[in-house]
Design a protein around this motif. Structure first.
Motif, PDB file in Angstrom:
ATOM      1  N   UNK A  28       0.818  -1.210   0.000  1.00 12.52           N
ATOM      2  CA  UNK A  28       0.000   0.000   0.000  1.00 12.52           C
ATOM      3  C   UNK A  28       0.857   1.268   0.000  1.00 12.52           C
ATOM      4  N   UNK A  29       1.915   1.271   0.790  1.00 13.74           N
ATOM      5  CA  UNK A  29       2.798   2.443   0.844  1.00 13.74           C
ATOM      6  C   UNK A  29       3.501   2.640  -0.493  1.00 13.74           C
ATOM      7  N   UNK A  30       4.004   1.560  -1.067  1.00 10.35           N
ATOM      8  CA  UNK A  30       4.691   1.665  -2.361  1.00 10.35           C
ATOM      9  C   UNK A  30       3.723   2.119  -3.445  1.00 10.35           C
ATOM     10  N   UNK A  31       2.509   1.574  -3.438  1.00 10.37           N
ATOM     11  CA  UNK A  31       1.523   1.953  -4.451  1.00 10.37           C
ATOM     12  C   UNK A  31       1.116   3.414  -4.300  1.00 10.37           C
ATOM     13  N   UNK A  32       0.968   3.875  -3.068  1.00 10.39           N
ATOM     14  CA  UNK A  32       0.599   5.274  -2.844  1.00 10.39           C
ATOM     15  C   UNK A  32       1.670   6.205  -3.397  1.00 10.39           C
ATOM     16  N   UNK A  33       2.938   5.901  -3.123  1.00  5.00           N
ATOM     17  CA  UNK A  33       4.016   6.764  -3.604  1.00  5.00           C
ATOM     18  C   UNK A  33       4.204   6.667  -5.114  1.00  5.00           C
ATOM     19  N   UNK A  34       4.035   5.470  -5.680  1.00  9.39           N
ATOM     20  CA  UNK A  34       4.127   5.351  -7.137  1.00  9.39           C
ATOM     21  C   UNK A  34       3.004   6.106  -7.823  1.00  9.39           C
ATOM     22  N   UNK A  35       1.818   6.108  -7.231  1.00  6.96           N
ATOM     23  CA  UNK A  35       0.715   6.892  -7.783  1.00  6.96           C
ATOM     24  C   UNK A  35       1.013   8.379  -7.770  1.00  6.96           C
ATOM     25  N   UNK A  36       1.607   8.842  -6.684  1.00  6.86           N
ATOM     26  CA  UNK A  36       1.976  10.265  -6.598  1.00  6.86           C
ATOM     27  C   UNK A  36       3.052  10.607  -7.620  1.00  6.86           C
ATOM     28  N   UNK A  67       4.892  11.333 -22.275  1.00  9.14           N
ATOM     29  CA  UNK A  67       5.148  11.479 -20.839  1.00  9.14           C
ATOM     30  C   UNK A  67       3.838  11.602 -20.074  1.00  9.14           C
ATOM     31  N   UNK A  68       2.893  12.347 -20.620  1.00 15.91           N
ATOM     32  CA  UNK A  68       1.585  12.498 -19.996  1.00 15.91           C
ATOM     33  C   UNK A  68       0.873  11.154 -19.895  1.00 15.91           C
ATOM     34  N   UNK A  69       0.882  10.395 -20.981  1.00 10.23           N
ATOM     35  CA  UNK A  69       0.223   9.093 -20.990  1.00 10.23           C
ATOM     36  C   UNK A  69       0.895   8.108 -20.034  1.00 10.23           C
ATOM     37  N   UNK A  70       2.223   8.109 -20.004  1.00  9.55           N
ATOM     38  CA  UNK A  70       2.907   7.162 -19.110  1.00  9.55           C
ATOM     39  C   UNK A  70       2.660   7.501 -17.646  1.00  9.55           C
ATOM     40  N   UNK A  71       2.597   8.779 -17.315  1.00  8.49           N
ATOM     41  CA  UNK A  71       2.288   9.161 -15.941  1.00  8.49           C
ATOM     42  C   UNK A  71       0.900   8.727 -15.525  1.00  8.49           C
ATOM     43  N   UNK A  75      -0.274   5.923 -12.638  1.00  8.10           N
ATOM     44  CA  UNK A  75      -1.275   6.266 -11.633  1.00  8.10           C
ATOM     45  C   UNK A  75      -2.465   5.310 -11.703  1.00  8.10           C
ATOM     46  N   UNK A  76      -2.912   4.998 -12.898  1.00  9.78           N
ATOM     47  CA  UNK A  76      -4.047   4.091 -13.050  1.00  9.78           C
ATOM     48  C   UNK A  76      -3.768   2.696 -12.555  1.00  9.78           C
ATOM     49  N   UNK A  77      -2.562   2.211 -12.795  1.00  5.61           N
ATOM     50  CA  UNK A  77      -2.205   0.869 -12.325  1.00  5.61           C
ATOM     51  C   UNK A  77      -2.176   0.827 -10.800  1.00  5.61           C
ATOM     52  N   UNK A  78      -1.657   1.876 -10.168  1.00  5.09           N
ATOM     53  CA  UNK A  78      -1.616   1.871  -8.707  1.00  5.09           C
ATOM     54  C   UNK A  78      -3.011   2.004  -8.113  1.00  5.09           C
ATOM     55  N   UNK A  79      -3.933   2.624  -8.816  1.00  6.46           N
ATOM     56  CA  UNK A  79      -5.298   2.748  -8.300  1.00  6.46           C
ATOM     57  C   UNK A  79      -6.114   1.483  -8.503  1.00  6.46           C
ATOM     58  N   UNK A  82      -6.663  -3.460  -6.451  1.00  8.16           N
ATOM     59  CA  UNK A  82      -7.672  -4.414  -5.978  1.00  8.16           C
ATOM     60  C   UNK A  82      -8.094  -5.379  -7.098  1.00  8.16           C
ATOM     61  N   UNK A  83      -7.956  -4.953  -8.346  1.00  4.10           N
ATOM     62  CA  UNK A  83      -8.261  -5.853  -9.450  1.00  4.10           C
ATOM     63  C   UNK A  83      -7.266  -7.008  -9.533  1.00  4.10           C
ATOM     64  N   UNK A  84      -6.046  -6.752  -9.083  1.00  2.00           N
ATOM     65  CA  UNK A  84      -5.005  -7.766  -9.127  1.00  2.00           C
ATOM     66  C   UNK A  84      -4.945  -8.575  -7.834  1.00  2.00           C
ATOM     67  N   UNK A  85      -5.814  -8.286  -6.903  1.00  2.00           N
ATOM     68  CA  UNK A  85      -5.829  -9.011  -5.643  1.00  2.00           C
ATOM     69  C   UNK A  85      -4.785  -8.567  -4.652  1.00  2.00           C
ATOM     70  N   UNK A  86      -4.288  -7.353  -4.792  1.00  2.00           N
ATOM     71  CA  UNK A  86      -3.265  -6.848  -3.857  1.00  2.00           C
ATOM     72  C   UNK A  86      -3.850  -5.816  -2.946  1.00  2.00           C
TER      73      UNK A  86
END
Length: 86
Positions: A28-36, A67-71, A75-79, A82-86
């Motif tokens: 959760x911490x890693x996903x939160x920071x990667x989303x930011x 760059x916009x799309x990759x960012x 963000x979308x993957x980190x949000x 729950x779809x991946x069961x994590x």
């Protein structure tokens, strides 16, 4: 015959939840920071895109859009963890 049936049947095994709780909190911490970080990258891409339009630079526009799309993808993957069961 009985031993073959015994080998082929599925047995449930229960894991201890103590280790998974700490693992989930780390994820959760890693996903939160990667989303930011993904949102910061998307913002930087938007600035590049705007500068590309201002200077009428085709390469700058393409770099900005990538760059916009990759960012937003990061963000979308980190949000959607729950779809991946994590």
């Amino acid at each position: 015959m009985f031993s073959l049936v015994l080998l082929l049947t599925a047995n449930q095994a229960f894991a201890a939840d103590a280790g998974m709780d700490s693992f989930d909190s780390v994820v959760d911490v890693i996903a939160r920071w990667l989303g930011r970080i993904g949102l910061v990258v998307a913002f930087f891409g938007a600035v590049q895109l705007a500068l590309g339009f201002k200077q009428d630079d085709a390469d700058g526009k393409i770099r900005g859009m990538k760059t916009l799309a990759s960012g937003f993808l990061v963000f979308g993957i980190t949000q959607s963890l729950s779809l991946f069961g994590l």
